[in-house]
Design a protein around this motif. Structure first.
Motif, PDB file in Angstrom:
ATOM      1  N   SER A  20       0.898  -1.180  -0.393  1.00  0.00           N
ATOM      2  CA  SER A  20       0.558   0.018  -0.188  1.00  0.00           C
ATOM      3  C   SER A  20       0.390   1.276  -0.222  1.00  0.00           C
ATOM      4  CB  SER A  20      -0.573   0.142   0.810  1.00  0.00           C
ATOM      5  OG  SER A  20      -1.284   1.816   1.282  1.00  0.00           O
ATOM      6  N   ARG A  21       1.842   1.241   0.601  1.00  0.00           N
ATOM      7  CA  ARG A  21       2.565   2.497   0.767  1.00  0.00           C
ATOM      8  C   ARG A  21       3.158   2.455  -0.293  1.00  0.00           C
ATOM      9  NH1 ARG A  21       5.227   1.607   7.162  1.00  0.00           N
ATOM     10  NH2 ARG A  21       3.149   2.450   7.881  1.00  0.00           N
ATOM     11  N   ALA A  22       4.151   1.436  -1.109  1.00  0.00           N
ATOM     12  CA  ALA A  22       4.467   1.699  -2.414  1.00  0.00           C
ATOM     13  C   ALA A  22       4.219   2.354  -3.298  1.00  0.00           C
ATOM     14  CB  ALA A  22       5.260   0.380  -2.893  1.00  0.00           C
ATOM     15  N   LEU A  23       2.837   1.869  -3.295  1.00  0.00           N
ATOM     16  CA  LEU A  23       1.372   1.498  -4.048  1.00  0.00           C
ATOM     17  C   LEU A  23       1.043   3.405  -4.063  1.00  0.00           C
ATOM     18  CD1 LEU A  23      -0.359  -0.843  -4.859  1.00  0.00           C
ATOM     19  CD2 LEU A  23       1.225   0.144  -6.409  1.00  0.00           C
ATOM     20  N   ILE A  29       9.080   3.629   2.293  1.00  0.00           N
ATOM     21  CA  ILE A  29       9.459   2.460   1.296  1.00  0.00           C
ATOM     22  C   ILE A  29      11.130   2.395   0.355  1.00  0.00           C
ATOM     23  CG2 ILE A  29       8.784   0.779   0.104  1.00  0.00           C
ATOM     24  CD1 ILE A  29       7.329   0.489   2.705  1.00  0.00           C
ATOM     25  N   LYS A  30      11.666   1.496   0.408  1.00  0.00           N
ATOM     26  CA  LYS A  30      13.532   2.018  -0.467  1.00  0.00           C
ATOM     27  C   LYS A  30      12.533   1.458  -2.076  1.00  0.00           C
ATOM     28  CE  LYS A  30      15.996  -0.321   3.196  1.00  0.00           C
ATOM     29  NZ  LYS A  30      16.583  -1.713   3.528  1.00  0.00           N
ATOM     30  N   GLU A  31      13.732   2.155  -2.849  1.00  0.00           N
ATOM     31  CA  GLU A  31      13.011   2.551  -3.981  1.00  0.00           C
ATOM     32  C   GLU A  31      13.555   1.604  -4.521  1.00  0.00           C
ATOM     33  OE1 GLU A  31      11.827   4.655  -5.784  1.00  0.00           O
ATOM     34  OE2 GLU A  31      12.153   6.276  -3.964  1.00  0.00           O
ATOM     35  N   GLU A  32      14.058   0.053  -4.664  1.00  0.00           N
ATOM     36  CA  GLU A  32      14.185  -1.104  -4.825  1.00  0.00           C
ATOM     37  C   GLU A  32      13.061  -1.786  -4.385  1.00  0.00           C
ATOM     38  OE1 GLU A  32      17.312  -5.150  -4.319  1.00  0.00           O
ATOM     39  OE2 GLU A  32      17.690  -3.434  -3.327  1.00  0.00           O
ATOM     40  N   THR A  33      12.343  -1.768  -3.759  1.00  0.00           N
ATOM     41  CA  THR A  33      11.272  -2.679  -2.892  1.00  0.00           C
ATOM     42  C   THR A  33      10.392  -1.712  -4.074  1.00  0.00           C
ATOM     43  OG1 THR A  33      12.293  -2.785  -0.910  1.00  0.00           O
ATOM     44  CG2 THR A  33       9.272  -3.211  -1.341  1.00  0.00           C
ATOM     45  N   GLU A  39       6.403  -2.860 -10.641  1.00  0.00           N
ATOM     46  CA  GLU A  39       6.299  -4.313 -12.066  1.00  0.00           C
ATOM     47  C   GLU A  39       5.361  -5.257 -11.619  1.00  0.00           C
ATOM     48  OE1 GLU A  39      10.553  -5.343 -11.568  1.00  0.00           O
ATOM     49  OE2 GLU A  39      11.419  -3.114 -12.544  1.00  0.00           O
ATOM     50  N   ILE A  40       4.891  -5.656 -10.296  1.00  0.00           N
ATOM     51  CA  ILE A  40       4.587  -6.829 -10.452  1.00  0.00           C
ATOM     52  C   ILE A  40       3.042  -6.590 -10.690  1.00  0.00           C
ATOM     53  CG2 ILE A  40       3.330  -8.287  -8.612  1.00  0.00           C
ATOM     54  CD1 ILE A  40       6.319  -8.957  -7.857  1.00  0.00           C
ATOM     55  N   ALA A  41       2.224  -4.867  -9.483  1.00  0.00           N
ATOM     56  CA  ALA A  41       1.034  -4.200 -10.317  1.00  0.00           C
ATOM     57  C   ALA A  41       1.296  -4.219 -11.292  1.00  0.00           C
ATOM     58  CB  ALA A  41       1.240  -3.397  -9.439  1.00  0.00           C
ATOM     59  N   LYS A  42       2.058  -4.253 -12.564  1.00  0.00           N
ATOM     60  CA  LYS A  42       1.796  -3.859 -13.561  1.00  0.00           C
ATOM     61  C   LYS A  42       1.249  -5.302 -14.668  1.00  0.00           C
ATOM     62  CE  LYS A  42       3.630  -1.053 -17.432  1.00  0.00           C
ATOM     63  NZ  LYS A  42       5.084  -1.065 -18.176  1.00  0.00           N
ATOM     64  N   GLN A  43       2.649  -5.990 -13.851  1.00  0.00           N
ATOM     65  CA  GLN A  43       2.146  -7.231 -14.596  1.00  0.00           C
ATOM     66  C   GLN A  43       0.124  -7.922 -14.173  1.00  0.00           C
ATOM     67  OE1 GLN A  43       5.671  -9.676 -13.229  1.00  0.00           O
ATOM     68  NE2 GLN A  43       6.306  -8.513 -14.588  1.00  0.00           N
ATOM     69  N   LEU A  44      -0.259  -7.879 -12.707  1.00  0.00           N
ATOM     70  CA  LEU A  44      -0.930  -8.190 -12.548  1.00  0.00           C
ATOM     71  C   LEU A  44      -2.339  -7.182 -13.603  1.00  0.00           C
ATOM     72  CD1 LEU A  44      -0.477  -9.368  -8.879  1.00  0.00           C
ATOM     73  CD2 LEU A  44      -0.651 -11.089 -10.740  1.00  0.00           C
ATOM     74  N   ASP A  45      -1.584  -6.250 -13.888  1.00  0.00           N
ATOM     75  CA  ASP A  45      -3.041  -6.034 -14.458  1.00  0.00           C
ATOM     76  C   ASP A  45      -3.821  -4.600 -12.950  1.00  0.00           C
ATOM     77  OD1 ASP A  45      -1.991  -5.490 -17.025  1.00  0.00           O
ATOM     78  OD2 ASP A  45      -3.699  -7.168 -18.234  1.00  0.00           O
ATOM     79  N   TYR A  46      -2.897  -4.448 -11.953  1.00  0.00           N
ATOM     80  CA  TYR A  46      -3.833  -3.973 -10.541  1.00  0.00           C
ATOM     81  C   TYR A  46      -4.258  -2.489 -10.925  1.00  0.00           C
ATOM     82  CZ  TYR A  46      -4.497  -2.252  -6.030  1.00  0.00           C
ATOM     83  OH  TYR A  46      -4.630  -1.562  -5.159  1.00  0.00           O
ATOM     84  N   VAL A  47      -4.962  -2.367 -10.258  1.00  0.00           N
ATOM     85  CA  VAL A  47      -5.722  -1.444 -10.602  1.00  0.00           C
ATOM     86  C   VAL A  47      -6.604  -1.417  -9.568  1.00  0.00           C
ATOM     87  CG1 VAL A  47      -8.051  -0.432 -11.585  1.00  0.00           C
ATOM     88  CG2 VAL A  47      -7.061  -1.577 -13.148  1.00  0.00           C
ATOM     89  N   PRO A  48      -5.962   0.043  -8.529  1.00  0.00           N
ATOM     90  CA  PRO A  48      -6.912   0.587  -7.780  1.00  0.00           C
ATOM     91  C   PRO A  48      -8.280   1.048  -6.853  1.00  0.00           C
ATOM     92  CG  PRO A  48      -5.047   2.136  -8.523  1.00  0.00           C
ATOM     93  CD  PRO A  48      -5.074   0.885  -9.244  1.00  0.00           C
ATOM     94  N   ASN A  49      -9.217   0.228  -5.895  1.00  0.00           N
ATOM     95  CA  ASN A  49     -10.234   0.913  -5.543  1.00  0.00           C
ATOM     96  C   ASN A  49     -10.264   1.373  -4.668  1.00  0.00           C
ATOM     97  OD1 ASN A  49     -13.005   0.856  -4.521  1.00  0.00           O
ATOM     98  ND2 ASN A  49     -13.157  -1.179  -4.966  1.00  0.00           N
ATOM     99  N   TYR A  50     -10.485   3.372  -5.385  1.00  0.00           N
ATOM    100  CA  TYR A  50     -10.435   4.110  -4.464  1.00  0.00           C
ATOM    101  C   TYR A  50     -11.456   4.491  -3.135  1.00  0.00           C
ATOM    102  CZ  TYR A  50      -5.743   5.758  -6.940  1.00  0.00           C
ATOM    103  OH  TYR A  50      -4.942   5.614  -7.807  1.00  0.00           O
ATOM    104  N   ASN A  51     -12.190   3.996  -4.079  1.00  0.00           N
ATOM    105  CA  ASN A  51     -13.621   4.575  -2.835  1.00  0.00           C
ATOM    106  C   ASN A  51     -13.209   3.344  -1.692  1.00  0.00           C
ATOM    107  OD1 ASN A  51     -14.777   6.203  -4.303  1.00  0.00           O
ATOM    108  ND2 ASN A  51     -16.293   4.890  -5.902  1.00  0.00           N
TER     109      ASN A  51
END
Length: 332
Positions: A20-23, A29-33, A39-51
């Motif tokens: 959550s903090r990285a997103l 959060i360290k830049e490497e983490t 990258e993982i979020a992009k691969q999974l096509d993650y879309v945050p649910n802001y509501n």
């Protein structure tokens, strides 16, 4: 089914809070983490649910960017640099709300449910009532541009006093002894600090400061124009004029041209801020670079840190200014 934060956390082998903090581009959060998680979020096509996120975290996902005024004493270039810096610092996870404090009759609409954090770009002690209200509401706060003298608040400012001192010294080293000053808005901290720097340089050099060489301004082009006309009408006029911001210096340059004087042959003119237009005036304007965008980026990153860790506490960060030599000053 769409990917969730827990899915990303499992693949990254970190906690869901770290994800959550990285997103949210947290500086904790360290830049490497952060890169691994993105990258993982992009691969999974993650879309945050802001509501859903707002309901769970009780957050508005809104950061307030407040100015003493967005009209009086705030040039368009200053406004643009500040907004650009804050936008760069907070990324895309937060909405940005802009307003001048002078627009409010009261501060009832400024509360914790509406703002996750507030960045105040302050010019005057009149803002202290707003600062007290924000702190009473428990809203994370960062103050930029003015040293408010409060150890409990994160405070980022530029060293205007030293910048004005060095700029005046530059004129004195060039042989100028009759140096005029076009001030900013009365009561603004920046006006006082730039005046103090000017006066200290004149006193150190053993030069007289005559009352008629100091003219009032309002940080806008017109006030610089009118002030310069008054200074140039004096029987013994200044050979150089220090305008407390670049907008007034541009107005002063126009007044000099209308009077039939050439810059810098007949009169030297300097400004303060190093706005984008200052390098395109005729001649290009000698001025002082204030790190407005850098201050704003730092302030934005600090507010993200305070939103995640409210107990992070206050600090005072003083950034240096830099003298920018151009062609509007003549050595006598």
């Amino acid at each position: 089914m769409s990917a969730t934060i827990k899915d990303i956390a499992r693949l990254a082998n970190v906690s869901h809070m770290t994800v959550s903090r990285a997103l949210n581009n947290s500086p904790l959060i360290k830049e490497e983490t952060k890169r691994k998680i993105m990258e993982i979020a992009k691969q999974l096509d993650y879309v945050p649910n802001y509501n859903a996120k707002s309901l769970v975290l009780q957050r508005s996902h809104t950061i307030g960017l407040f100015f003493t005024s967005m009209v009086n004493g705030t040039s368009s270039s200053f406004l643009a640099e500040a907004i650009r810096g804050v936008n760069q610092g907070i990324g895309v996870q937060y909405n940005l709300f802009l307003r001048g404090i002078d627009d409010f009759e009261d501060y009832a609409s400024v509360h914790r449910r509406r703002f996750d954090g507030i960045i105040l770009i302050s010019q005057s002690e009149r803002d202290d009532a707003f600062i007290r209200h924000v702190r009473e509401q428990g809203i994370p706060l960062v103050v930029l541009n003015r040293n408010i003298g409060d150890d409990g608040v994160a405070n980022f400012v530029s060293n205007d006093k030293e910048g004005a001192y060095e700029l005046t010294r530059h004129l004195i080293k060039g042989g100028h002894t009759r140096i005029g000053l076009v001030e900013g808005i009365a009561g603004y901290k920046s006006t006082l600090e730039r005046q103090e720097g000017y006066l200290r340089a004149m006193k150190t050099a053993g030069l007289a400061v005559r009352d008629e060489w100091i003219a009032e301004g309002r940080y806008d082009v017109e006030s610089g124009y009118l002030a310069m006309h008054r200074l140039l009408s004096l029987e013994e006029r200044p050979t150089a004029v220090f305008c407390c911001n670049d907008d007034m210096a541009i107005g002063a340059m126009k007044a000099a041209a209308e009077t039939g004087l050439r810059i810098p042959t007949d009169v030297s003119v300097v400004g303060f801020d190093d706005i984008g237009f200052s390098r395109y005036t005729n001649p290009p304007l000698t001025t002082v670079k204030r790190p407005i965008e850098q201050l704003s980026v730092m302030g934005a990153r600090k507010i993200l840190e305070l939103i995640e860790e409210p107990a992070a506490g206050g600090e005072l960060v003083l950034l240096d200014t830099r003298l920018v030599y151009r062609e509007s000053v003549r050595e006598l």
